[in-house]
Design a protein around this motif. Structure first.
Motif, mmCIF file in Angstrom:
data_model
loop_
_atom_site.group_PDB
_atom_site.id
_atom_site.type_symbol
_atom_site.label_atom_id
_atom_site.label_comp_id
_atom_site.label_asym_id
_atom_site.label_seq_id
_atom_site.Cartn_x
_atom_site.Cartn_y
_atom_site.Cartn_z
ATOM 1 N N LEU A 12 -0.549 -0.938 -1.269
ATOM 2 C CA LEU A 12 -1.418 0.175 -1.635
ATOM 3 C C LEU A 12 -0.951 0.810 -2.930
ATOM 4 O O LEU A 12 0.248 0.902 -3.185
ATOM 5 N N GLU A 13 -1.922 1.293 -3.695
ATOM 6 C CA GLU A 13 -1.615 1.962 -4.955
ATOM 7 C C GLU A 13 -2.519 3.181 -5.078
ATOM 8 O O GLU A 13 -3.727 3.093 -4.849
ATOM 9 N N ARG A 14 -1.930 4.324 -5.413
ATOM 10 C CA ARG A 14 -2.742 5.520 -5.662
ATOM 11 C C ARG A 14 -3.245 5.466 -7.100
ATOM 12 O O ARG A 14 -2.478 5.228 -8.036
ATOM 13 N N THR A 15 -4.542 5.684 -7.264
ATOM 14 C CA THR A 15 -5.123 5.655 -8.601
ATOM 15 C C THR A 15 -5.068 7.047 -9.223
ATOM 16 O O THR A 15 -4.841 8.041 -8.527
ATOM 17 N N THR A 16 -5.299 7.124 -10.513
ATOM 18 C CA THR A 16 -5.269 8.411 -11.194
ATOM 19 C C THR A 16 -6.471 9.284 -10.846
ATOM 20 O O THR A 16 -6.460 10.480 -11.119
ATOM 21 N N ASP A 17 -7.500 8.711 -10.217
ATOM 22 C CA ASP A 17 -8.677 9.496 -9.837
ATOM 23 C C ASP A 17 -8.763 9.698 -8.326
ATOM 24 O O ASP A 17 -9.838 9.754 -7.742
ATOM 25 N N ASP A 18 -7.607 9.820 -7.686
ATOM 26 C CA ASP A 18 -7.490 10.201 -6.270
ATOM 27 C C ASP A 18 -8.113 9.231 -5.276
ATOM 28 O O ASP A 18 -8.793 9.631 -4.328
ATOM 29 N N ALA A 19 -7.866 7.975 -5.484
ATOM 30 C CA ALA A 19 -8.248 6.948 -4.509
ATOM 31 C C ALA A 19 -6.991 6.185 -4.114
ATOM 32 O O ALA A 19 -5.999 6.188 -4.837
ATOM 33 N N ILE A 20 -7.052 5.555 -2.968
ATOM 34 C CA ILE A 20 -6.029 4.583 -2.590
ATOM 35 C C ILE A 20 -6.667 3.222 -2.788
ATOM 36 O O ILE A 20 -7.697 2.903 -2.185
ATOM 37 N N ARG A 21 -6.067 2.458 -3.673
ATOM 38 C CA ARG A 21 -6.545 1.097 -3.920
ATOM 39 C C ARG A 21 -5.732 0.151 -3.057
ATOM 40 O O ARG A 21 -4.496 0.168 -3.083
ATOM 41 N N ILE A 22 -6.418 -0.641 -2.273
ATOM 42 C CA ILE A 22 -5.755 -1.695 -1.517
ATOM 43 C C ILE A 22 -5.634 -2.846 -2.505
ATOM 44 O O ILE A 22 -6.572 -3.608 -2.732
ATOM 45 N N TRP A 23 -4.474 -2.880 -3.135
ATOM 46 C CA TRP A 23 -4.224 -3.785 -4.251
ATOM 47 C C TRP A 23 -4.122 -5.224 -3.766
ATOM 48 O O TRP A 23 -4.700 -6.136 -4.345
ATOM 49 N N VAL A 24 -3.373 -5.440 -2.676
ATOM 50 C CA VAL A 24 -3.203 -6.779 -2.115
ATOM 51 C C VAL A 24 -3.313 -6.665 -0.599
ATOM 52 O O VAL A 24 -2.754 -5.743 0.000
ATOM 53 N N GLY A 25 -4.027 -7.587 -0.007
ATOM 54 C CA GLY A 25 -4.118 -7.669 1.452
ATOM 55 C C GLY A 25 -3.977 -9.115 1.880
ATOM 56 O O GLY A 25 -4.690 -9.982 1.376
#
Length: 115
Positions: free
Chosen positions: A47-60
């Motif tokens: 998981l990665e937090r983006t600069t616009d307040d989302a959690i990006r599921i970067w790898v699954g």
């Protein structure tokens, strides 16, 4: 748990590379506190937090994703709300679109707004 200490590490790297990232990218972002590993029963997420307040599921990665994706979505959503995020985002590969039909397609990504 760090992604590189997970038994899923080889799969994590392979999946990241398909998306244009490297093992070093993952190690650097996790080490800097910009991303984190999220173990799930039967798999692993990065998981990665983006600069616009989302959690990006970067790898699954994992086996039988349909068996655990609902639980993972609930857990990650609760975590995201806890830290002030308003949505989840995942790269919208065809496989994820079939598994997450309730997510909205935004360009090449899938997005789930959090209540």
């Amino acid at each position: 748990m760090t992604p590189w200490s997970s038994p899923w590490w080889p799969d994590i790297v392979k999946t990241a590379e398909r998306g244009g990232s490297t093992a070093s990218d993952i190690i650097d972002k996790v080490s800097a506190g910009h991303a984190m590993g999220w173990p799930v029963k039967g798999g692993f997420l990065v998981l990665e937090r983006t600069t616009d307040d989302a959690i990006r599921i970067w790898v699954g990665v994992g086996l039988n994703v349909r068996d655990w994706c609902g639980t993972a979505e609930r857990e990650v959503s609760a975590f995201a709300k806890e830290i002030g995020c308003n949505r989840l985002v995942i790269e919208g590969r065809k496989g994820w679109r079939r598994i997450l039909p309730h997510w909205t397609q935004i360009g090449d990504d899938l997005e789930l707004k959090l209540p």
